[in-house]
Design an enzyme around this catalytic site. Sequence first.
Site, short mmCIF file in Angstrom:
data_model
loop_
_atom_site.label_atom_id
_atom_site.label_comp_id
_atom_site.label_asym_id
_atom_site.label_seq_id
_atom_site.Cartn_x
_atom_site.Cartn_y
_atom_site.Cartn_z
N GLU A 200 0.81 -1.22 0.00
CA GLU A 200 0.00 0.00 0.00
C GLU A 200 0.84 1.26 0.00
O GLU A 200 0.42 2.29 -0.52
CB GLU A 200 -0.94 0.01 1.22
CG GLU A 200 -1.96 1.12 1.17
CD GLU A 200 -3.18 0.86 2.04
OE1 GLU A 200 -3.79 1.84 2.50
OE2 GLU A 200 -3.54 -0.31 2.27
N ASP B 52 -2.85 -2.95 3.29
CA ASP B 52 -3.31 -3.08 4.67
C ASP B 52 -4.43 -4.11 4.78
O ASP B 52 -5.33 -4.15 3.93
CB ASP B 52 -3.80 -1.73 5.20
CG ASP B 52 -2.66 -0.75 5.42
OD1 ASP B 52 -1.49 -1.17 5.32
OD2 ASP B 52 -2.93 0.43 5.67
N TYR C 237 0.30 -2.63 13.70
CA TYR C 237 -0.62 -1.87 12.83
C TYR C 237 -1.52 -0.95 13.65
O TYR C 237 -2.18 -1.38 14.58
CB TYR C 237 -1.47 -2.87 12.04
CG TYR C 237 -2.37 -2.23 11.02
CD1 TYR C 237 -1.85 -1.68 9.85
CD2 TYR C 237 -3.75 -2.19 11.21
CE1 TYR C 237 -2.67 -1.10 8.90
CE2 TYR C 237 -4.59 -1.62 10.26
CZ TYR C 237 -4.04 -1.08 9.11
OH TYR C 237 -4.87 -0.50 8.18
#
Length: 728
Positions: free
Chosen positions: A9, A105, A310
């Site tokens: 990403e 993601d 994350y």
Amino acid sequence: MSKIVVLAEKPSVGRDLARVLKCNTKGNGYFEGSKYIVTWALGHLVTLADPEGYDDKYKAWRLEDLPMLPKELKLVIIKQTGKQYNTVKEQLTRKDVSEIVIATDAGREGELVARWILEKAHVNKPIKRLWISSVTDKAILEGFNNLKPGKNYENLYASAVARAEADWLVGINATRALTTKYNAQLSCGRVQSPTLAIIAAREAEIKNFQPRVYYGITAAAERLKLTWQDSKTKDSKTFDKEVCDRISKAITGKKAEIIDVHKTNKKSFAPALYDLTELQRDANKIFGFSAKETLSIMQKLYETHKALTYPRTDSRYLSTDIVDTLKDRVKACDTGLYSRQILKILKGSIKAGSHFVDNSKVSDHHAIIPTEQPVVLAALTDKEKKIYDLVVKRFLVVLLPPFEYEQTTVKAQIGGELFIAKGKTVLAPGWKELYNNTPDEEDSADGIAEQLLPSLTKGELLPVVSVSLTKGATKPPAPFNEASLLSAMENPAKYMSGESQALKQIIGETGGLGTVATRADIIEKLFSSFVIEKKGKDIFVTSKGRQLLDLAPEELKSPALTAAWEQKLSAIAKGQLPKQAFITEIKDYTRAIIIGIKNSKEQFKHDNLSRTRCPECGKYLLEVNGKRGKALVCQDRECGYRKNVAQTTNARCPKCHKKLDLKGEGEARTFVCACGYREKLAAFTERRKQENDTKISKKDVSRYLNQQPDSQPFNTALAEALAKLTLK
């Protein structure tokens, strides 16, 4: 030999994947190895086309052209990142590429980023999915050893497309309708409108609040303070003063008889691990960071420093597969600050307690915790250290033993009335030693404060030294700040009066208004469109915001709409509802709200006109309070002129120590404080020079001013749309 394209990403994640997968040959926008080609998006490279992409007539904003309901929504390449899109497409369509790994993601939006690129590039090669929560070398290798079939995520992609298309249909049509109907820059949507309504509802609650005076009684005995408690309601307060007066007279001069001394051993477990919203709340309360600032810092700690997992997660729990890595993570966050507690954790065996490990409470990503990669504190900025420290402490405390204490409750009788005293004896500090033994929030929840109790026995008589009447008043709720607004967005059920219990439950289950990833941007958008403003740390609705709420469609102002949408999007993701059925319903809804706006008899009036004319179009400018200072903006949406009048800086007033505003232009720039203090920039520079005993050049001052928070572009998305506007 055929190769595999790995699509990340962001460039930073792409570089990490390339290093781990031994892709050492650097190309323009990609890395290549013997087996893998790693390339990356820059967030979204493809998006839904603007209205003019369907018909030239939509280049002009006209009420009569609404609603715009294309049969199929088109995808277009985002111009600013078109070069990278071409690079990605080139790799995807290579003849020697036989397979694609989506490594964006792991979530609904990440799926959309990758799939839209594949769709726009017309790529139909086999797909596999990398689904990981951190980008450490170990996590990447484990993820590639456990790749998932791309088919498993097709319904997730369908739900992502449905969400994007629904927001386009409702948001763009409603915004164009309001803007053209009232000739003002008015924006609305299913998340920003109810968020604005929630802030307005809190203001109304405060305005309409009527304080009520309440009373209580305390009796002082030797080394003991007793508080009256109603034997029926168990309340230590009453709104009836006569009751307290009567009791006070009746017990004056009488002794207190101890009728019960009850001791209970209790345990208190550590607070849950952080999800993004909870971390944003704490960072705002403790450090004053905005939600967007915290997310930006977290992103750097995740991507650049590999220190934390994350960030865009809505879970506060870990899954069982993470348990085996906990010891390595504890070792990695030993920077010397909490060595004693870390040694204590590593000496014993780490047990996966249900208070922090629960598979059923982890969806896409687990809670935010440290990675297994050691961090160099010297490489972090001050703000990064603060956020890292919050996460590390919260991680360590769930691994420490519970806080154990003995709760003692003393009941006494004076003249037939019940009185209470409470005390606490710490048996084991447990996790609280990491938070300097801060008291429990529930300590004074019943209005009876903890105290150091003397040794007492049942039946003992104590002389009462004094009896006093206490008095207080109920308080209105506090205005929202960013921390409390995030909480309200996460749990907006309170603001859904009249809605079904089922919808309230759904909004709770689906995470409230917006997502952990978008709430910060929603708040920023409300500030930049001047519908909310800050006074100190508190947030208030502006006159423009109040008028917008009067003009916006009723359904768009309620969290119930988001609840209903999320219920259906979840069904699409599970394969229980066709995407097209949902979009057909959204189109019907869009038609209805446009008819409502067209038929409205309401009016919009600018009540913040200045006496300064726009140098470009000659109309009077509007005075607005932005998040970072005051500005003058043109009332004509086609003109778009704006000028900063005052910028809130980090410089402090030498008298009252509040933040100074910087006003004026050029040599006339002056620091101004609310207390009345004023100081020209030149004098400020000289004073700083004397205080620091160093020479400060104009370059130094310029560098200082550049460190102040940037003035964000106002209402960016709407501004881009309005720039294309040509009225006829």
